[in-house]
Each structure stands twice: as C-alpha cells, then as structure tokens.
Scaffold this active site. Structure first.
Site, PDB file in Angstrom:
ATOM      1  CE  LYS A 251      -3.070  -0.511   3.080  1.00 59.34           C
ATOM      2  NZ  LYS A 251      -4.204  -0.523   3.990  1.00 59.34           N
TER       3      LYS A 251
HETATM    4  N1  GLU Z   1      -8.195  -3.479   7.580  1.00 56.91           N
HETATM    5  C1  GLU Z   1      -7.600  -4.606   6.954  1.00 56.91           C
HETATM    6  C2  GLU Z   1      -6.728  -4.160   5.793  1.00 56.91           C
HETATM    7  O1  GLU Z   1      -6.909  -3.068   5.273  1.00 56.91           O
HETATM    8  C3  GLU Z   1      -8.616  -5.588   6.428  1.00 56.91           C
HETATM    9  C4  GLU Z   1      -9.254  -6.329   7.514  1.00 56.91           C
HETATM   10  C5  GLU Z   1     -10.210  -7.417   7.071  1.00 56.91           C
HETATM   11  O2  GLU Z   1     -10.741  -7.368   5.965  1.00 56.91           O
HETATM   12  O3  GLU Z   1     -10.442  -8.294   7.882  1.00 56.91           O
HETATM   13  O4  GLU Z   1      -5.846  -4.893   5.418  1.00 56.91           O
END
Ligand code: GLU
Length: 319
Positions: A251
């Site tokens: 990211k």
């Molecule tokens: N917040 C997590 C992420 O952006 C994803 C969590 C989930 O989908 O369980 O990687």
C-alpha cells in the site's frame, strides 16, 4: 447477507485494495445483501483522516456504493474503529472473565531476541510463551519495573479448520505460529485481531471477502469467535495481485495508487475492467461498470492463484 469492505487509512488505496473492494461489493450485490464500509483506523498513530476521506471518494469514483458506513451512518455504527473503544473494552473483559487472556510484560527487544526463525504463512515470529504462566510474584516484579503489559490470548494446541469459498478447505494450528497472540498492545492500542472480530460480530457480518494475506489470521479469529460464543462469518480469501517480480503490491509504495492512476486520466470503467479481467471475470480488459458485473458474478469461480499484473497490461491501462 451482510458483507463489508474494511480498509485501513494508513496509505493510498492501490489497485489491490480496489480489487478487494470490487469483489466484496460484487459478492454482496449479487446476493441482494447489505454492504458496509468500516474504516479500520484503530492504529491512530498510523491512520490519516485525509486518507480515510480519500478512500470514500475513490470507492465512489470506482462506482462502488455502500448501505452503511462512516459517512452515512446505519444501525450498527459507529463505522470508524477509532470510535469503538468502549465496545473493544467490553469484549476484552468478556475474554478475561472466560480466562482466555494473560498479561505479557515482554518488551519488543526481548521478543526479537527470543524469537526463533519466523514461521507461518506470513513469516510471523512465534511467541515462546514466556509470560503464559508467571507466578503472581514474578508478575509483580515486572510490574514494579514499570512495564506496561500487553494482553495475549491463550491459544490451545489444536488444528483449526474451515471451508473458504475461494481457498477451499484450510487447516492449521495457530499454536505453531504465531502462538499466543496480542489482542491489546502495551502502548494501549487494540490489536487488529480483536477489533475485526468484535466489529464483524457486532455489525452482523455474515460474509467476509478479503485478501489472502489475512488467511492465516482467520484461525486466530475463529478462536476469538469461539471464546465469545459467537458464530463466525463465511470466509472468502482472494489471492492478491502481484507484480511481475511475484511480490505483492504494498500500500505504501504509492505507485499504482488510485490517485496516481486518476492523475494520469484513467477512467474508472477502464480500471474496473482491468481488475475484472485480472480476477477472471472478463475475457479481456474491456471498460465496464461494477454494476455490469453483478449478474455473472460467482465467488466460487474466482481463481485460486495470485493474479500477476503484467507491465504491458498496466501500461495499456495507465496510458
Ligand atoms: N483493515 C484490513 C486491511 O486493510 C482488512 C481487515 C479485514 O478485511 O479483515 O488490510
């Protein structure tokens, strides 16, 4: 069906996140379910409000909508993890009452020293159980040394198996890796594993579709569901997009962010078509809107192999 997209606003949304969002949305919309958007801004030191706003804008730009979320509210709110601490504290006390937790005084440097070679699918280090059975006197000694404890979940020695709509039958023993895991950090931050289970349960999520980088978190989350007496959702872990070097997109790399693509004049339909093609939903990367993909969508037919983003394809997309 209630599904969700749960981004962390710690970096720019990139094509991999957009693809997860698209697939989660298609799973819900093709079943006539309810789509939630939950902002996973629990780590306030790393989360940025402007990135959270940008994710909402870019979701809408892609043509993805949601029925409940931080901007529009809903019956299961609040939809920002930073506003849900009371609920996490309640869940932690339930786990404590059930005898599932213990205080861990190990510092990061001690953990690094103690750790053997990284294990598990994502190379996490294994907690050797140093604080698992401290006597009250030993605990008092560490407390007196001014250490703030973390809270760890006591992981039983047991193989956890589940049926994933994309990955198939998955089974492994979280005691092997990562062992007893942290649910509340010594610096006062609720851990992802705790928050995601607390929220998916409280928000009535029935179906979770997410990247398979989280596949090895799922057995830990199943243990939490079990300890709390809750029913886990149906899981679908989709293989990540990888670059030509076979490594997944990070990211924070910035390149291939939606902002970058938009800045180059890429149209949302072109990006959606590209993502749909990479996910085996289209025979060629033709421009489409997400709504055009609903009728034919079948989560069980998503490819199990990581999708490689070839440079030529990207160049065609980015012009
Ligand atoms: N917040 C997590 C992420 O952006 C994803 C969590 C989930 O989908 O369980 O990687």
């Amino acid at each position: 069906m209630r599904g969700r997209f749960a981004p962390s606003p710690t970096g720019q949304m990139h094509i991999g996140n957009a693809r997860t969002a698209l697939l989660a949305w298609l799973q819900v919309r093709s079943a006539g379910g309810t789509m939630l958007l939950r902002m996973e801004d629990i780590d306030t030191a790393r989360s940025r409000p402007h990135l959270a706003d940008q994710i909402l804008t870019e979701m809408a730009w892609l043509g993805l909508d949601w029925d409940e979320g931080p901007d529009r509210g809903g019956p299961a709110g609040p939809y920002r993890q930073s506003e849900r601490s009371d609920w996490y504290r309640t869940v932690i006390s339930r786990l404590e009452e059930a005898g599932c937790l213990y205080r861990c005084y190990c510092s990061r440097s001690e953990l690094n020293r103690l750790a053997s070679a990284p294990h598990g699918l994502t190379g996490e280090t294994v907690y050797p159980g140093t604080c698992r059975s401290l006597t009250p006197a030993e605990a008092a000694l560490r407390k007196a040394a001014g250490r703030e404890p973390a809270l760890r979940f006591r992981v039983p020695e047991e193989t956890i198996a589940f049926d994933d709509l994309v990955a198939g039958r998955v089974a492994f023993n979280p005691a092997d890796a990562p062992g007893d895991f942290v649910i509340f950090r010594a610096d006062g931050v609720f851990a992802y594993q705790l928050a995601v289970v607390a929220d998916d349960a409280a928000m009535g999520i029935t179906h979770v579709l997410r990247g398979d980088d989280l596949l090895d978190s799922t057995p830990r989350q199943i243990l939490l569901y079990r300890a709390l007496g809750w029913t886990p959702p149906v899981w679908a872990h989709v293989p990540l997009l990888v670059g030509p070097d076979g490594r997944r997109f990070a990211k924070r790399e910035g390149a291939l962010s939606l902002a970058w693509l938009r800045g180059r004049g890429v149209r949302p339909e072109a990006l959606v078509g590209f993502l749909a093609f990479l996910s085996g939903l289209l025979p060629s990367p033709e421009p489409v809107r997400p709504t055009d993909l609903i009728a034919a969508f079948d989560v069980g037919k998503l490819p199990r192999a990581a999708a490689r983003v070839e440079p030529a394809l990207l160049e065609a997309l980015a012009g």
